[in-house]
Design a protein around this motif. Structure first.
Motif, PDB file in Angstrom:
ATOM      1  N   HIS A  59      14.102 -15.366 -37.145  1.00 45.11           N
ATOM      2  CA  HIS A  59      15.189 -15.950 -36.353  1.00 45.11           C
ATOM      3  C   HIS A  59      16.037 -14.898 -35.658  1.00 45.11           C
ATOM      4  O   HIS A  59      16.282 -14.973 -34.455  1.00 45.11           O
ATOM      5  CB  HIS A  59      16.079 -16.821 -37.241  1.00 45.11           C
ATOM      6  CG  HIS A  59      17.240 -17.402 -36.490  1.00 45.11           C
ATOM      7  ND1 HIS A  59      17.082 -18.179 -35.359  1.00 45.11           N
ATOM      8  CD2 HIS A  59      18.588 -17.309 -36.698  1.00 45.11           C
ATOM      9  CE1 HIS A  59      18.274 -18.542 -34.908  1.00 45.11           C
ATOM     10  NE2 HIS A  59      19.199 -18.025 -35.699  1.00 45.11           N
ATOM     11  N   THR A  86      13.793 -16.832 -41.965  1.00 38.55           N
ATOM     12  CA  THR A  86      15.242 -16.711 -41.853  1.00 38.55           C
ATOM     13  C   THR A  86      15.855 -16.215 -43.158  1.00 38.55           C
ATOM     14  O   THR A  86      15.252 -16.333 -44.234  1.00 38.55           O
ATOM     15  CB  THR A  86      15.864 -18.078 -41.476  1.00 38.55           C
ATOM     16  OG1 THR A  86      17.260 -17.940 -41.340  1.00 38.55           O
ATOM     17  CG2 THR A  86      15.571 -19.114 -42.546  1.00 38.55           C
ATOM     18  N   ASP A  90      21.351 -17.914 -42.430  1.00 39.50           N
ATOM     19  CA  ASP A  90      20.965 -18.620 -41.207  1.00 39.50           C
ATOM     20  C   ASP A  90      20.344 -19.987 -41.501  1.00 39.50           C
ATOM     21  O   ASP A  90      19.679 -20.571 -40.645  1.00 39.50           O
ATOM     22  CB  ASP A  90      19.963 -17.779 -40.413  1.00 39.50           C
ATOM     23  CG  ASP A  90      20.571 -16.463 -39.938  1.00 39.50           C
ATOM     24  OD1 ASP A  90      19.864 -15.450 -39.990  1.00 39.50           O
ATOM     25  OD2 ASP A  90      21.754 -16.475 -39.537  1.00 39.50           O
TER      26      ASP A  90
END
Length: 551
Positions: A59, A86, A90
């Motif tokens: 990400h 991630t 996040d």
């Protein structure tokens, strides 16, 4: 191909290493260090004909985040499964991406050990992709007329049984070359012609002939089983899986293809365990694979014509004169969509008029207008499915509101769609066409006025008609033909049905013939949902065990 994107070289190498260790024998693993570089590689490899099964993107990348990359990649490889890598911080962004880019899964870093936290997730995603992806073509070629009902029958049979095939219209140059090489004429009586991978040729090919030549069993392999399941929809597959997994020698008999009516659904979104939904075809294939793994014997293109007691056993007879015996039988024959009776429609079936989703015809609807008839979930899912291909979808319902019979989440999505028009209080009053459907006559039930609308595609999802006419008079049915079971067979005085030979009342799903159980939509008062059908199939097996213990 599996494509992974991460701007951190160490993480990128670790991801690629773990992927190659598990999937290197079957997939090409490609690594990129940025979103733009990954998109460029994806474009080049796609042009070269490589098929992308899975995208894994970190990400937090500068310039283009993982979510942005996945959004752009959807245009290039819409069928690829999408995974976001991630950090815990996040997680909210990952959850938003589930809706924004149709994210299939997000993985928190680190994922050690991969055997527990990485591979099970990717195994499932890759299996789902493989079940729906178009294979590299090495299958059957079907030459036939696009608007021939017999060609449509063969195409639907091949598609629903996941047999790789391509259709070549008989009027094309490719068809002329194929027929000339086989020294065949293109007369209507010879169509469709099936050119098989082994070099064989079938003229006037019908589903049973095709099944025999492509390796699908059409006759039972033994004379006796512990359990025979008639019908391969969700209820039948559920019964077969649970029966075989519990040690019963199980035969599953299906007229056409596993999946039943649910297998024709373009999308099932409210089935437990599939948060992003699953196509009926994929769900059916997964269930079939599961049944085969447990040892279920599956017979297709077999039409049952009777079930009768034979001592302690039950005999199931087929239309080809054959039969098998078993200790118990589960009837899971489901229902069929009711036929529209308006003038002109019967002759256009398979030539623009279809009952069910007919997914094999979906690509031919691109850029056109599609009419869908029905107001239940199957019609709603079909309307949304075709809205992604057609310029315009007209959803026709006789009632004054979709909310009477359709789930709210579907109604909301239909109302939000820009190219779906809903016509309530409307019915099909007639149809016309020559080679194919050309126009529909629509009647407004409120005013009684009619209008003629140009139409080339009509998909019908109305009502439910059980196929129980082949069962003898010993089976009690309700006024609509659904099988009556269990306590509903006992009258108010506590008496079982006439002819009931046992000293106990019928078990919950047991029919008026002992040892024969009904599950799913064919049963009177059943809940017409995939989940309940699977549950009834499993419950029927537990009742079969109870019945066998009493023999």
């Amino acid at each position: 191909m599996v494509l992974t994107v991460d701007d951190d070289p160490a993480v990128g190498r670790a991801v690629a290493r773990d992927l190659r260790r598990r999937y290197g024998d079957t997939h090409r693993v490609v690594r990129a260090d940025s979103g733009p570089a990954a998109l460029q590689a994806l474009e080049e490899l796609t042009v070269r004909g490589e098929r992308t099964a899975l995208l894994l993107a970190d990400h937090r990348m500068p310039g283009m985040t993982g979510v942005d990359f996945l959004e752009h990649a959807m245009d290039l490889v819409p069928g690829a499964r999408r995974v976001l890598l991630t950090a815990y911080a996040d997680t909210d962004a990952a959850i938003r991406a589930i809706n924004d880019v149709d994210l299939d899964h997000y993985l928190l870093k680190p994922w050690d050990p991969p055997e527990e936290k990485l591979y099970p997730v990717l195994d499932d995603l890759l299996a789902g992709w493989a079940a729906t992806a178009l294979p590299s073509f090495d299958g059957l070629t079907l030459v036939g007329h696009q608007w021939s009902p017999r060609t449509q029958e063969a195409k639907e049979f091949l598609a629903r049984n996941a047999v790789p095939y391509r259709h070549v219209d008989v009027r094309s140059d490719d068809a002329a070359r194929l027929l000339a090489a086989a020294h065949l004429e293109a007369g209507p009586e010879q169509l469709p012609v099936a050119f098989l991978p082994d070099g064989g040729v079938l003229t006037a090919a019908r589903p049973r002939q095709i099944a025999e030549r492509v390796g699908l069993a059409t006759t039972a392999g033994r004379p006796f089983y512990d359990l025979v399941v008639v019908g391969g929809g969700p209820a039948g597959l559920g019964a077969a899986v649970y029966g075989a997994s519990e040690g019963l020698r199980t035969l599953l008999v299906e007229r056409s293809a596993t999946g039943g009516q649910a297998g024709q659904s373009s999308r099932i979104e409210n089935y437990l365990g599939f948060p992003h939904g699953v196509s009926g075809a994929e769900l059916a294939q997964r269930a079939r694979d599961q049944a085969v793994r447990f040892g279920v014997e599956i017979v297709t293109t077999a039409d049952c014509v009777g079930v009768t007691p034979r001592g302690d056993g039950r005999e199931v007879r087929f239309d080809d004169g054959g039969s098998v015996a078993s200790h118990a039988v589960v009837l899971a024959t489901g229902v069929s969509y009711r036929r529209l009776t308006a003038p002109g429609l019967a002759g256009l079936t398979g030539r623009g008029v279809y009952y069910g989703a007919a997914a094999h015809e979906a690509v031919n609807c691109t850029g056109q207008t599609v009419h869908v008839v029905g107001a239940a979930n199957s019609a709603g899912q079909a309307a949304l499915f075709f809205a992604g291909l057609a310029d315009r979808v007209v959803l026709i319902a006789r009632g004054d509101s979709l909310r009477r019979s359709m789930s709210e989440y579907l109604v909301a999505r239909i109302e939000a769609s820009e190219n779906i028009e809903v016509r309530t209080c409307t019915e099909i009053a007639g149809a016309r066409g020559g080679e194919r459907l050309e126009a529909l006559c629509l009647r407004d039930q409120r005013t009684g006025t009619t209008e003629v609308a140009e139409a080339g595609w009509l998909f019908v999802f109305i009502g439910a008609a059980p196929r129980t006419d082949w069962l003898g008079g010993a089976f009690v049915r309700d006024e609509r033909g659904f099988l009556v079971t269990g306590p509903d067979l006992v009258d108010r005085a506590g008496r079982p049905p006439a002819g009931w030979p046992l000293g106990r009342d019928p078990y919950l799903l047991e029919c008026s013939v002992p040892g024969v159980f009904a599950a799913g939509d064919v049963r009177a008062a059943s809940i017409k949902r995939v989940a309940s059908a699977v549950g009834e199939g499993a419950l029927a097996v537990s009742l079969v065990h109870r019945y066998l213990e009493g023999l």
